[in-house]
Design an enzyme around this catalytic site. Structure first.
Site: not given
Lengths: 489, 376
Positions: A336-337
């Protein structure tokens, strides 16, 4: 060029106009040209990366199709998967790990002045590399045949509707449709129009308006009170849902207008009772990708190491599940990041899955046999509420700008709740106004367990909803054209 | 045939639902308030046979938006001011005619330019002289209505000085649309024949939009979208045309009507022994650089050039022929804007600081030009 922009509307109408008159082969060429133009509109320099991903996946799939069983197949698989992971790792995580290494070395007294390259993150790279990896693995496993046509593969991996934020499609679904002649039906057009309207409502009315409430608390200079944090976190739960599922709905809607069916990516995720259910209702295409290409292989690998162990009264199958789940969810968090808060969020989600699995094993004898189809029942409301609170805490960690903020906000939830009418009015009222209509429609849908509930309403009710959504978007929607949150992932 | 009937029935039902919901959203937004279309605000006005509408004597309202919260009271003379008694010996009366910029519903009465000017003049007054500055601004009025309002209402208040506040931003356009009132004072008189059909439609559309909160938001959304995506608007917005290098015919007509109205007002005030002074107010973008940049870019995209002070120059040039003193407060406002906001964020109206700047400029002019000495 985002979906909720006039440029995209003009772009799509142009594509749709030509698409309707072209034969199958021409349609695919048009989709490829349109997809690459769409991606270039973000940053033409990353078009090369998309071309490389496509070429690698295509060559590997064709080689896998030619080789029989043996070492060569495994090498080609490793080459295909490894290349995509290397590209993803470099563009998305190089600076992140570089910064982390520099910090760790700094703690040990070694100063490293420059370790980052300020690598630009190509938009959508997490999505199309996963599509490409899935294709190569599916061909390796012989779940799908390799496609001989480079144009078809290029459309499958770079399709503009799914390129930036999914759904993460499989070859067995999307590539199969791309290879087959398509003629959109009037039913698909009606469903598509509804999905586009509903998606725009979720994005422009729900998500973009709640974003202001969330930013006001999470971006505040002074530490807010616990109640304000709680309300902002619930607002974020609806913001991220409205944003991402809105994008997925619009993507599905425009694909239906092209005669293409995408997978459903969200199915009332806030009406579930367990984390296991949550991950079969939230970002479904990613969950299934992780299950098939990460969790199950990990489970197989762990089963050989943990075979026969029995710890804390639990058999090996529980520990295999726990280890595979934690590893999968940590990587899912990182997907996700490139930030440690996402890793922490992944660990939290993994922990929830393991704990609920543990509890389920203990209650296994008392469990009722599953009903045929999933649907929300009012008697499940307390469990749904507990699960929603747990999910929201995960969003607090996810949304926090840093570990320090996550810890500080968690602490203030319990030590400085500071309830007041002013806080309720500033956070609760917008939440009610913007998330309320969404929740009302989803409650009706979840009660029937069907996403097509509104289309089944009587004509008057249906048209009233359509008109109300248009008014809500026009009168209260955000028209500054903010980007979708998941583009950054 | 059957398919056609079903489609027609569906379309009719959808239209009916859309109309009903339009009413519901309109009612909801009006109840919520915060704009001039809200009933709370609209009850400040009443119909008037010559002017179309005027302020309703004794009416009160609270006007609340995210930026301000004001209580408004209309006195028995139909002005946003304190009650006005008989003129006392030694009292000097000034009446300020104008539109929403003078009425100033965005600020409390004590912060309006009239109240601030009154305080400034009285601070330096030598007893037994006193000054009374009356706010005769009415929302939405143009030069023609301001002349008629003075003639029918304000003249009875026996002013010594009449200050006519003209707004360079839209008064030429307002005048162009109401010139017929100078000839026809009855309601329902003939429409202004000098305007083209397109301009009359544009003015009608603006009036309709002003009356509906839903349509006001829709208009805002359309502008936002067109602006953001650099889509060409069909033409420069009507009021902005006063700032183009070459004045279009409707602006020239508007300036002629405005000059005619000022000329009549001047003659009327002279006949009463009073003196007319024109106060020229600028548009916000003439002071706010960011606003100017935005509008200049927008107009440039339409292939036109926006000249920042062109309308002010046009007004001055038109008024020069009449020999009426003109006070241009643009330099004062530009100077003051370096220290504080003189315009509201959400509207084109003045902040208390802006009103104070104008009041000081007016006081300075009145003192420098010994207006009261001459008047005596």
């Amino acid at each position: 060029m985002v979906f909720n922009s006039l440029q995209f509307i003009a772009f799509f109408l142009l594509v749709l106009g030509f698409y309707r008159v072209l034969p199958h082969r021409g349609q695919n060429v048009l989709l490829l040209v349109a997809s690459y133009a769409f991606y270039a509109s973000w940053d033409w320099r990353f078009l090369g990366l998309l071309v490389v991903c496509t070429a690698v996946a295509h060559v590997c799939a064709r080689l896998l199709g030619r080789f029989g069983d043996g070492r060569a197949r495994t090498l080609v698989l490793m080459l295909g998967v490894g290349t995509h992971l290397a590209l993803l790792g470099f563009f998305k995580y190089f600076d992140f790990f570089g910064d982390t290494l520099r910090t760790l070395l700094g703690l040990a007294g070694w100063q490293l002045d420059s370790f980052t390259l300020k690598v630009l993150l190509p938009v959508g790279v997490s999505f199309y590399t996963f599509v490409a990896i899935g294709y190569v693995i599916d061909v390796y496993r012989r779940h799908t045949d390799p496609c001989e046509d480079l144009v078809d593969v290029a459309v499958f991996i770079g399709f503009f509707a799914t390129l930036l934020a999914g759904p993460i499609e499989r070859a067995s679904s999307l590539l199969r449709q791309i290879r087959s002649p398509r003629s959109p039906t009037s039913g698909q057009a009606a469903e598509g129009a509804w999905l586009i309207l509903w998606g725009c409502f979720k994005k422009m009315f729900v998500a973009d308006n709640l974003a202001r409430v969330v930013a006001g608390i999470y971006g505040a200079d002074a530490a807010p009170g616990g109640l304000a944090i709680a309300l902002a976190t619930v607002a974020f739960a609806f913001q991220i849902y409205g944003d991402f599922s809105g994008y997925s709905d619009i993507a599905r809607g425009i694909c239906k207008l092209l005669g293409i069916e995408l997978v459903v990516n969200f199915r009332f995720p806030y009406f579930v009772r367990t984390p296991q259910e949550f991950w079969t209702h939230w970002h479904i295409s990613l969950s299934e990708w992780l299950r098939d290409y990460l969790f199950l292989p990990l489970g197989y690998a762990f089963s050989r190491r943990l075979d026969g162990v029995r710890w804390l009264g639990q058999r090996d199958d529980f520990w295999i599940y726990a280890a595979s789940t934690m590893a999968t969810m940590l990587l899912a968090g990182l997907w996700h990041g490139a930030a440690w808060t996402f890793v922490l969020w992944g660990a939290y989600q993994g922990g929830l899955l393991v704990v609920f699995r543990f509890l389920a094993l203990r209650r296994r004898k008392k469990r009722r046999p599953p009903t045929s189809g999933w649907m929300f029942e009012w008697r499940h409301a307390p469990a749904v509420l507990v699960m929603f609170v747990l999910t929201c805490y995960g969003w607090l960690v996810f949304r926090a700008d840093s570990w320090a903020q996550a810890v500080q906000f968690t602490s203030r939830l319990f030590t400085a709740f500071d309830p007041s009418w002013a806080v309720v009015r500033a956070g609760g009222l917008p939440l009610l106004l913007y998330a309320g209509p969404l929740l009302a429609v989803h409650t009706a849908e979840a009660r029937r367990g069907s996403l097509e509930t509104v289309q089944g309403f009587p004509r008057l009710a249906r048209y009233s909803i359509y008109a109300a959504l248009v008014y809500a978007i026009v009168l209260f929607g955000e028209f500054e054209g903010s980007d979708f949150l998941y583009f950054q992932f | 045939m059957r398919v056609k009937a079903v489609l027609q029935s569906n379309a009719a039902l959808l239209c009916a639902v859309a109309i009903v919901q339009f009413g519901l959203f309109e009612a909801g937004l009006r109840l919520k308030g915060g704009t001039e279309a809200a009933p709370e605000f609209q009850r400040l006005f009443m119909a008037d046979p010559a002017l179309g509408y005027r302020l309703k004597p004794g009416a009160t309202a609270r006007f609340k938006t995210a930026e301000f919260d004001t209580s408004i009271a209309i006195n028995t003379a139909g002005l946003r001011d304190r009650e006005i008694g008989p003129k006392a010996p030694g009292e000097r009366r000034l009446i300020v005619l104008g539109d929403s910029l003078v009425m100033a519903v965005q600020v409390p009465l004590r912060d309006t330019l009239t109240a601030q000017l009154e305080r400034l003049l009285n601070a330096d007054a030598v007893p037994p002289a006193t000054f009374r500055v009356i706010n005769a601004g009415v929302q939405g009025y143009g030069p023609v209505e301001e002349y008629l309002f003075y003639r029918d209402v304000a003249a009875a208040l026996q002013p010594d000085i009449v200050i006519l506040a003209l707004y360079a931003g839209n008064d030429a356009v307002e005048a162009a649309g109401t010139g017929h009132r100078l000839q026809e004072h009855r309601p329902g008189g003939p429409a202004n024949e000098s305007l083209s059909l397109v301009d009359r439609f544009t003015q009608w559309r603006r009036r309709v939009i002003r009356r509906s909160m839903v349509l006001q938001v829709v208009r805002l959304r359309v502008s936002t979208v067109l602006y953001r995506f650099n889509w060409r608007q069909p033409e420069v917005d009507l009021p902005l045309r006063a700032y183009l290098p070459e004045a279009p015919p409707e602006i020239a007509r508007g300036l002629d009507v405005m000059t005619e109205a000022v000329s009549r007002l001047d003659a009327l005030t002279r006949s009463q022994g009073a003196q007319l002074v024109v106060l020229l107010l600028p548009a916000r973008f003439q002071v706010d650089d960011e606003d100017f940049q935005r509008l200049r870019d927008m107009v440039a995209r339409l292939g036109e050039t926006l000249e920042r002070d062109r309308a002010t120059e046009r007004f001055k040039s038109a008024l020069e022929k009449l020999g009426v003193p003109v006070i241009d407060v643009l330099p004062s406002l530009r100077h003051a804007a370096r220290r504080a906001d003189v315009f509201m964020r959400s509207t084109a109206h003045f902040t208390p600081s802006g009103h104070e700047t104008i009041a000081r400029a007016l006081q300075q002019y009145l003192v420098d030009h010994a207006v009261f000495e001459r008047e005596r």
